[in-house]
Write a protein that holds these residues in place. Structure first.
Motif, PDB file in Angstrom:
ATOM      1  N   UNK A   1       0.835  -1.210   0.000  1.00  0.00           N
ATOM      2  CA  UNK A   1       0.000   0.000   0.000  1.00  0.00           C
ATOM      3  C   UNK A   1       0.867   1.256   0.000  1.00  0.00           C
ATOM      4  N   UNK A   2       2.015   1.159   0.646  1.00  0.00           N
ATOM      5  CA  UNK A   2       2.987   2.255   0.671  1.00  0.00           C
ATOM      6  C   UNK A   2       4.341   1.684   0.284  1.00  0.00           C
ATOM      7  N   UNK A   3       5.407   2.316   0.667  1.00  0.00           N
ATOM      8  CA  UNK A   3       6.731   1.818   0.274  1.00  0.00           C
ATOM      9  C   UNK A   3       7.806   2.280   1.237  1.00  0.00           C
ATOM     10  N   UNK A   4       8.893   1.516   1.285  1.00  0.00           N
ATOM     11  CA  UNK A   4      10.054   1.827   2.113  1.00  0.00           C
ATOM     12  C   UNK A   4      11.298   1.804   1.233  1.00  0.00           C
ATOM     13  N   UNK A   5      12.233   2.716   1.487  1.00  0.00           N
ATOM     14  CA  UNK A   5      13.491   2.761   0.724  1.00  0.00           C
ATOM     15  C   UNK A   5      14.176   1.391   0.752  1.00  0.00           C
ATOM     16  N   UNK A   6      14.699   0.965  -0.357  1.00  0.00           N
ATOM     17  CA  UNK A   6      15.390  -0.321  -0.535  1.00  0.00           C
ATOM     18  C   UNK A   6      14.446  -1.521  -0.412  1.00  0.00           C
ATOM     19  N   UNK A   7      13.169  -1.271  -0.586  1.00  0.00           N
ATOM     20  CA  UNK A   7      12.221  -2.389  -0.516  1.00  0.00           C
ATOM     21  C   UNK A   7      11.513  -2.622  -1.841  1.00  0.00           C
ATOM     22  N   UNK A   8      12.153  -2.244  -2.952  1.00  0.00           N
ATOM     23  CA  UNK A   8      11.407  -2.229  -4.225  1.00  0.00           C
ATOM     24  C   UNK A   8      10.923  -3.619  -4.661  1.00  0.00           C
ATOM     25  N   UNK A   9      11.754  -4.644  -4.520  1.00  0.00           N
ATOM     26  CA  UNK A   9      11.331  -5.984  -4.965  1.00  0.00           C
ATOM     27  C   UNK A   9      10.177  -6.482  -4.083  1.00  0.00           C
ATOM     28  N   UNK A  10      10.335  -6.295  -2.774  1.00  0.00           N
ATOM     29  CA  UNK A  10       9.299  -6.739  -1.827  1.00  0.00           C
ATOM     30  C   UNK A  10       7.999  -5.973  -2.074  1.00  0.00           C
TER      31      UNK A  10
END
Ligand code: NAI
Length: 258
Positions: free
Chosen positions: A153-162
């Protein structure tokens, strides 16, 4: 005499839980067993799986464990068939197993992280659903729940694949809800926030508390049982008109701006 015709019981239903050896999967397997379901517990970790199934057996509940790598298509098909043979059908499928898939997009092993991440977090769901479908179609009130994440739903830095894989889980859920709607099979997903499981074990306690204080309305990490109960709610016979939902179980994480 009962005044309501809708049941809140999964007693006698057969439920597959993937990633059942730890964290939310383990909590879900235990809860479903407590509720009287036949539990098919699937995991890659044979030792931890044996512990969980032993514990459920000791409580006198019907359970069988199957060790497999969910990224292995043949193994998925073989095991789902064995579950149906063992319990005489499949009513509920919980796609829960997961791994972290973090890293900067220009890191050396990014391609491998992306591939394994998608294999386990998304493609495995597609394969278990395809393999279980003939039995789900024979069930009276089949239920599929996919465990996504607030990272979908959102995103975290360095979490692009996940994040990309979890966003994919939400898309898969919505599309299949439409595809199976006429058959009465519901498909929903849960987006857990920060939960105390194997996946978050390595995060130091002080960092957990600081994150929860800043970001989570309820100011804490959750226990895996709190997610398992939300999952149970979505698979009840009484949840018959809920489909295509991406339900945050996140202590208010996704409503906080700062
Ligand atoms: P966990 O690490 O405690 O449990 C995951 C289980 O999946 C383990 O037993 C592991 O052996 C199994 N597994 C991993 N790869 C597998 C494979 N290839 N084949 C078969 N089994 C495999 O982690 P947790 O947190 O309980 O994770 C459950 C789900 O919740 C995952 O999909 C995760 O992405 C998701 N999630 C977790 C959050 C958290 O804060 N812990 C937050 C949001 C989502």
């Amino acid at each position: 005499m009962k005044l309501s015709s809708l049941s809140r019981s999964i007693a006698g239903k057969t439920a597959i839980v993937t990633g059942a050896a730890s964290g939310m999967g383990r909590a879900t397997a235990r809860l479903f067993a407590d509720e009287g379901a036949n539990v098919a517990a699937l995991d890659i970790n044979a030792d931890a799986l044996a512990e969980v199934t032993g514990e459920i057996e000791a409580a006198g509940r019907p359970v069988r464990g199957w060790q497999l790598d969910l990224a292995d298509k043949d193994a998925v098909e073989r095991v789902i068939g064995a579950v149906a043979d063992t319990f005489g059908g499949i009513d509920i499928l919980i796609n829960n197993a997961g791994i972290g898939a973090g890293g900067a997009i220009d890191s050396d092993n990014y391609e491998a992280t992306w591939q394994r991440g998608f294999d386990v977090l998304l493609t495995a769901h597609v394969r278990t659903i395809r393999a279980a479908l003939p039995w789900l179609r024979q069930s009276d009130g089949a239920r599929i729940v996919n465990i996504a994440s607030t990272e979908g739903l959102g995103a975290t830095k360095y979490g692009s694949a996940y994040s990309a894989a979890k966003t994919g889980v939400i898309g898969l859920t919505r599309s299949l809800a439409v595809e199976f709607g006429a058959e009465g099979i519901t498909v929903n997903c849960i987006c857990p926030g920060p939960i105390r499981t194997g996946m978050t074990d390595a995060i130091p306690e002080a960092s957990k508390q600081e994150y929860a204080r800043r970001r989570v309305a309820l100011k804490r990490y959750a226990e895996p049982e709190e997610v398992a109960h939300a999952t149970l709610s979505l698979v009840l016979p009484a949840a018959s008109f809920i489909t295509g939902v991406a339900l945050p179980v996140d202590g208010g994480l996704t409503i906080k701006n700062a």
